[in-house]
Design a protein around this motif. Sequence first.
Motif, PDB file in Angstrom:
ATOM      1  N   TYR A 116       0.857  -1.189   0.000  1.00 37.00           N
ATOM      2  CA  TYR A 116       0.000   0.000   0.000  1.00 37.00           C
ATOM      3  C   TYR A 116       0.888   1.233   0.000  1.00 37.00           C
ATOM      4  N   LEU A 117       0.934   1.954  -1.099  1.00 36.15           N
ATOM      5  CA  LEU A 117       1.824   3.110  -1.193  1.00 36.15           C
ATOM      6  C   LEU A 117       1.293   4.263  -0.347  1.00 36.15           C
ATOM      7  N   PRO A 118       2.202   4.952   0.357  1.00 33.56           N
ATOM      8  CA  PRO A 118       1.779   6.094   1.173  1.00 33.56           C
ATOM      9  C   PRO A 118       1.525   7.335   0.306  1.00 33.56           C
ATOM     10  N   VAL A 119       0.865   8.327   0.899  1.00 35.15           N
ATOM     11  CA  VAL A 119       0.624   9.589   0.188  1.00 35.15           C
ATOM     12  C   VAL A 119       1.230  10.737   0.992  1.00 35.15           C
ATOM     13  N   ALA A 167       8.756  -0.135  -4.688  1.00 31.73           N
ATOM     14  CA  ALA A 167       7.883  -1.268  -4.363  1.00 31.73           C
ATOM     15  C   ALA A 167       7.826  -2.313  -5.471  1.00 31.73           C
ATOM     16  N   LEU A 168       8.109  -1.882  -6.714  1.00 31.04           N
ATOM     17  CA  LEU A 168       7.986  -2.812  -7.840  1.00 31.04           C
ATOM     18  C   LEU A 168       8.961  -3.981  -7.715  1.00 31.04           C
ATOM     19  N   ARG A 169       8.457  -5.190  -7.991  1.00 31.14           N
ATOM     20  CA  ARG A 169       9.289  -6.389  -7.880  1.00 31.14           C
ATOM     21  C   ARG A 169       9.138  -7.237  -9.138  1.00 31.14           C
ATOM     22  N   GLU A 170       9.983  -8.243  -9.231  1.00 28.49           N
ATOM     23  CA  GLU A 170       9.920  -9.191 -10.338  1.00 28.49           C
ATOM     24  C   GLU A 170       8.528  -9.817 -10.455  1.00 28.49           C
ATOM     25  N   ASP A 171       7.934 -10.102  -9.263  1.00 25.73           N
ATOM     26  CA  ASP A 171       6.658 -10.831  -9.264  1.00 25.73           C
ATOM     27  C   ASP A 171       5.449  -9.901  -9.124  1.00 25.73           C
ATOM     28  N   THR A 172       5.654  -8.585  -9.375  1.00 23.79           N
ATOM     29  CA  THR A 172       4.505  -7.671  -9.323  1.00 23.79           C
ATOM     30  C   THR A 172       3.660  -7.879 -10.574  1.00 23.79           C
ATOM     31  N   ILE A 173       2.424  -8.318 -10.367  1.00 22.49           N
ATOM     32  CA  ILE A 173       1.573  -8.581 -11.530  1.00 22.49           C
ATOM     33  C   ILE A 173       0.588  -7.459 -11.798  1.00 22.49           C
ATOM     34  N   LEU A 174       0.266  -6.685 -10.748  1.00 21.87           N
ATOM     35  CA  LEU A 174      -0.811  -5.704 -10.899  1.00 21.87           C
ATOM     36  C   LEU A 174      -0.507  -4.448 -10.086  1.00 21.87           C
ATOM     37  N   VAL A 175      -0.725  -3.302 -10.723  1.00 21.66           N
ATOM     38  CA  VAL A 175      -0.681  -2.028 -10.013  1.00 21.66           C
ATOM     39  C   VAL A 175      -2.078  -1.426 -10.132  1.00 21.66           C
ATOM     40  N   THR A 176      -2.672  -1.049  -9.007  1.00 21.68           N
ATOM     41  CA  THR A 176      -3.972  -0.377  -9.100  1.00 21.68           C
ATOM     42  C   THR A 176      -3.903   0.943  -8.348  1.00 21.68           C
ATOM     43  N   ILE A 177      -3.922   2.018  -9.105  1.00 25.07           N
ATOM     44  CA  ILE A 177      -3.833   3.376  -8.548  1.00 25.07           C
ATOM     45  C   ILE A 177      -4.926   4.233  -9.167  1.00 25.07           C
ATOM     46  N   MET A 178      -5.674   4.883  -8.340  1.00 20.18           N
ATOM     47  CA  MET A 178      -6.815   5.661  -8.825  1.00 20.18           C
ATOM     48  C   MET A 178      -6.380   6.938  -9.523  1.00 20.18           C
ATOM     49  N   HIS A 179      -7.301   7.566 -10.233  1.00 19.79           N
ATOM     50  CA  HIS A 179      -6.994   8.828 -10.889  1.00 19.79           C
ATOM     51  C   HIS A 179      -7.330   9.986  -9.939  1.00 19.79           C
ATOM     52  N   GLN A 235      -0.942  16.192   0.980  1.00 19.33           N
ATOM     53  CA  GLN A 235      -2.032  16.615   0.081  1.00 19.33           C
ATOM     54  C   GLN A 235      -2.823  15.433  -0.467  1.00 19.33           C
ATOM     55  N   GLY A 236      -2.418  14.241  -0.076  1.00 21.43           N
ATOM     56  CA  GLY A 236      -3.132  13.066  -0.546  1.00 21.43           C
ATOM     57  C   GLY A 236      -2.669  12.573  -1.909  1.00 21.43           C
ATOM     58  N   ILE A 237      -1.425  12.939  -2.257  1.00 19.28           N
ATOM     59  CA  ILE A 237      -0.884  12.512  -3.552  1.00 19.28           C
ATOM     60  C   ILE A 237       0.136  11.403  -3.311  1.00 19.28           C
ATOM     61  N   VAL A 238      -0.011  10.348  -4.097  1.00 28.64           N
ATOM     62  CA  VAL A 238       0.827   9.174  -3.875  1.00 28.64           C
ATOM     63  C   VAL A 238       2.304   9.525  -4.115  1.00 28.64           C
ATOM     64  N   LYS A 239       3.168   8.951  -3.279  1.00 27.38           N
ATOM     65  CA  LYS A 239       4.602   9.218  -3.410  1.00 27.38           C
ATOM     66  C   LYS A 239       5.161   8.309  -4.493  1.00 27.38           C
ATOM     67  N   VAL A 240       5.412   8.926  -5.637  1.00 20.54           N
ATOM     68  CA  VAL A 240       5.769   8.147  -6.825  1.00 20.54           C
ATOM     69  C   VAL A 240       7.066   7.364  -6.617  1.00 20.54           C
ATOM     70  N   GLU A 241       8.009   7.980  -5.899  1.00 21.51           N
ATOM     71  CA  GLU A 241       9.287   7.297  -5.690  1.00 21.51           C
ATOM     72  C   GLU A 241       9.090   5.989  -4.925  1.00 21.51           C
ATOM     73  N   GLU A 242       8.016   5.943  -4.116  1.00 21.13           N
ATOM     74  CA  GLU A 242       7.728   4.707  -3.374  1.00 21.13           C
ATOM     75  C   GLU A 242       7.278   3.596  -4.324  1.00 21.13           C
ATOM     76  N   LEU A 243       6.625   4.009  -5.408  1.00 22.60           N
ATOM     77  CA  LEU A 243       6.212   3.006  -6.389  1.00 22.60           C
ATOM     78  C   LEU A 243       7.427   2.333  -6.993  1.00 22.60           C
ATOM     79  N   GLU A 244       8.395   3.148  -7.325  1.00 19.39           N
ATOM     80  CA  GLU A 244       9.615   2.604  -7.922  1.00 19.39           C
ATOM     81  C   GLU A 244      10.258   1.559  -7.022  1.00 19.39           C
TER      82      GLU A 244
END
Lengths: 400, 389
Positions: free
Chosen positions: B120-123, B137-149, B126-135
């Motif tokens: 669960y990525l933090p924000v 968090a990504l792993r070899e076995d990451t199959i799905l990313v679900t992030i709202m607009h 202002q409630g905006i997801v921390k993009v660097e955290e996405l980078e």
Amino acid sequence: MVSSMFLIRYEEIGIKGKNRYIFENQLVANIKQALTSLGRAKIKTMQGRMLVDIGDIDPAAASHRLSRIFGIASFSPVARVKADTDKIYQAAKAALENAMEKEDTAPGEKITFRVTAKRADKSFPLTSMELAKEVGAYLLKNVPNLKVDLHNPRIIVSIDIRQGQAFIFSDKIPGPGGLPLGTSGKGVLLISGGIDSPVAGWMTMKRGVEIEAVHFHSFPFTGEKSKQKVIDLCRVLAGYSGKIKLHIVHFTDIQKAIHKTCQEDFRITVMRRFMFRIAQRIAEKNGALALVTGESVGQVSSQTLQNMLAINEVTKLPVLRPLVAFDKNEIVALARKIKTYDISIQPYEDCCTLFLPKSPITTKPRLGVILKAESRLNVDEMVEDAMGKIETLTITEDYK
Amino acid sequence: MKNHIYLDNAATTRPAPNVIETVVQCLENIYGNPSSVHRLGVEAEKVVARAREAVARILKADPKEIIFTSGGSESNNLAIKGSAYSLANRGKHIITTSIEHASVYSVCQDLEEDGFTVTYLPVNEQGIVKVEELEKALREDTILVTIMHVNNETGAVQPLEEIAKIIKKARGDKKLPVWHVDAVQTLGKLPLNPKKLGINFVSLSAHKAHGPKGTGALYIADGTTVRPQISGGGQERGIRSGTENVPAIAGFGAAVSNIKDIKQDSRHMAALRELLVEGILENIPGTRLNGPPPGSQHAAPHIANISFAGVRGEVLLHYLEGEGIYVSTGSACSSRKESEHRVLRSMGLKEEEMEGAIRFSFSTQNTEEEVKTVIKKLKESVKELRSFG
């Protein structure tokens, strides 16, 4: 058993003395009223029982209604035949087979049963014991997969001989008991939307007391949904009483005034005193003789004896508190049984929750302090004003 | 409803007149089953096809990439469960955020129970997801990313373009992870081009954009596979069985066709939001905006979440209701559970700030006059309610 007759038992009325007829007549009227939207029922009283002929009414629907009429201890769908052994045999067989259909059995398993007989009519040739034995033997011979068990049978076939007639039944459905509604006057129930007050109302109705409900609504401190919740609770109670008048008092101005003038730790006590004053006025206007609340000693800090004393001081009417000695879990069990629980636990604020002070309220308010605080308020005018803004609804079980 | 001011458009919107007309017409005249081969069935099928084209147009997608569902929640469920289970043999790691709608958040929690691992990525505040955290968090076995607009409680617009770049990099020449975007609050407010961003799934709901309730859509990019969650007669290319809700779908089509100039609509709502936010923050002490400030590229045009210190949101809501003004506390679907303030809590709000939070949400039908009235009423009501604090 598909039957158009019900035998009604009413234990407590049975022990009443000379004014027993008052209770019986009221019960007859209440049963007729409860069934009236389904069709016409004919009712006969006979030696401490009633026989309801439901005619074309659907027996399941009738049974559902009867199970909620106060004063009925229990009832049974019943077959009525002439007090003649052959006819009794046939009716007993039908009653037994009907009961067997409802039983779950493994293949080859025998169902245990016994026959009980009562003979109020001593002109019948067999004694109760003899009749029970004879019928039992007949059933054993003519119905397969049966076994007699006198002590712990799964099915009891009962035969009741009265006035040349035999009543045969195999099913005994409990009623709520108590006394017929309308035989004990009227009370005004303070209903909040919580778990306790509807149960208190139900218990009071069970003693024959007709109820009018009063709810204190404090928009915007409580919303439309909390009002709807109280209406829904009254709908459930109306299922037992036919209908319930609900008086909705607009209480916001009073709450605001209390908030402005009273110290935090006894605001609730002053608020309850206003509620009682208004409830008393409603009672007087509608011919009610008591107030009814869901209070239970010590359940919350405003329900200490000291607080009850301070609150009672504003009314001369008796305050009925049927839950006064109940534990919370006992109240919850009853609320589940009468089907108000699921509505009560819906999470909408009631007027007390929002006015709860941040620090604990005093459990031992001194009347002097309260009177002094109230002297800063124009109590009569505030009550009068609230009385002028009451919204009264007549709630039935199918109220929209 | 003449004198009412409706500022709860993130909960639902008022159906447009031509939407109502379309639904009624359809109920009256187009009652055939689209699966029937006779003329009445063909007529119904055509109505559904036209609506599908309209929805596809708004996403610059191909009509065959649009699946009609019962709404946003079903679309989210279908996209997440449908892809997680069909990709489970390739990996069991999912990335989402702490601010998703319950119909994403709860599904992720269910999947955790079922052996998937979820990050669960933090924000930020202002409630905006921390993009660097996405980078990270990504792993070899990451199959799905679900992030709202667009976040439904705060209106914070998530940086989809940056996210797109990171996901693209992570994919390399593989197709994984797939990416789902809950765009329920986007429709009619902001443009979205899933193909351009490499998004595989987009969830939409009709009633958030003046369409009828009970219908929505899931965009599924051509070539993306998903395991159906409702099996049966094979409607919607076998992905979502069940007789099509033809009248509602037709209404959805009409609602989407009403969206002519998103930029202009967006400007109109953003101006109202700015007027309201500035008006409140300047005129009422003890208030704070929860979410991106007006003018920020991360601020959705139609949602403003504001805390009023020393006031309970629910009481303020009812007070405004008494004045004919309809707003929301936090998000419309929440109850008094601990989870109620999940989104605001993840932005670091204090308990009292969450208790006193009100969400105002606009549509193109709101006016400047209305906003001015609301500010005036808020000034009065907050002052009065605080005196009972």
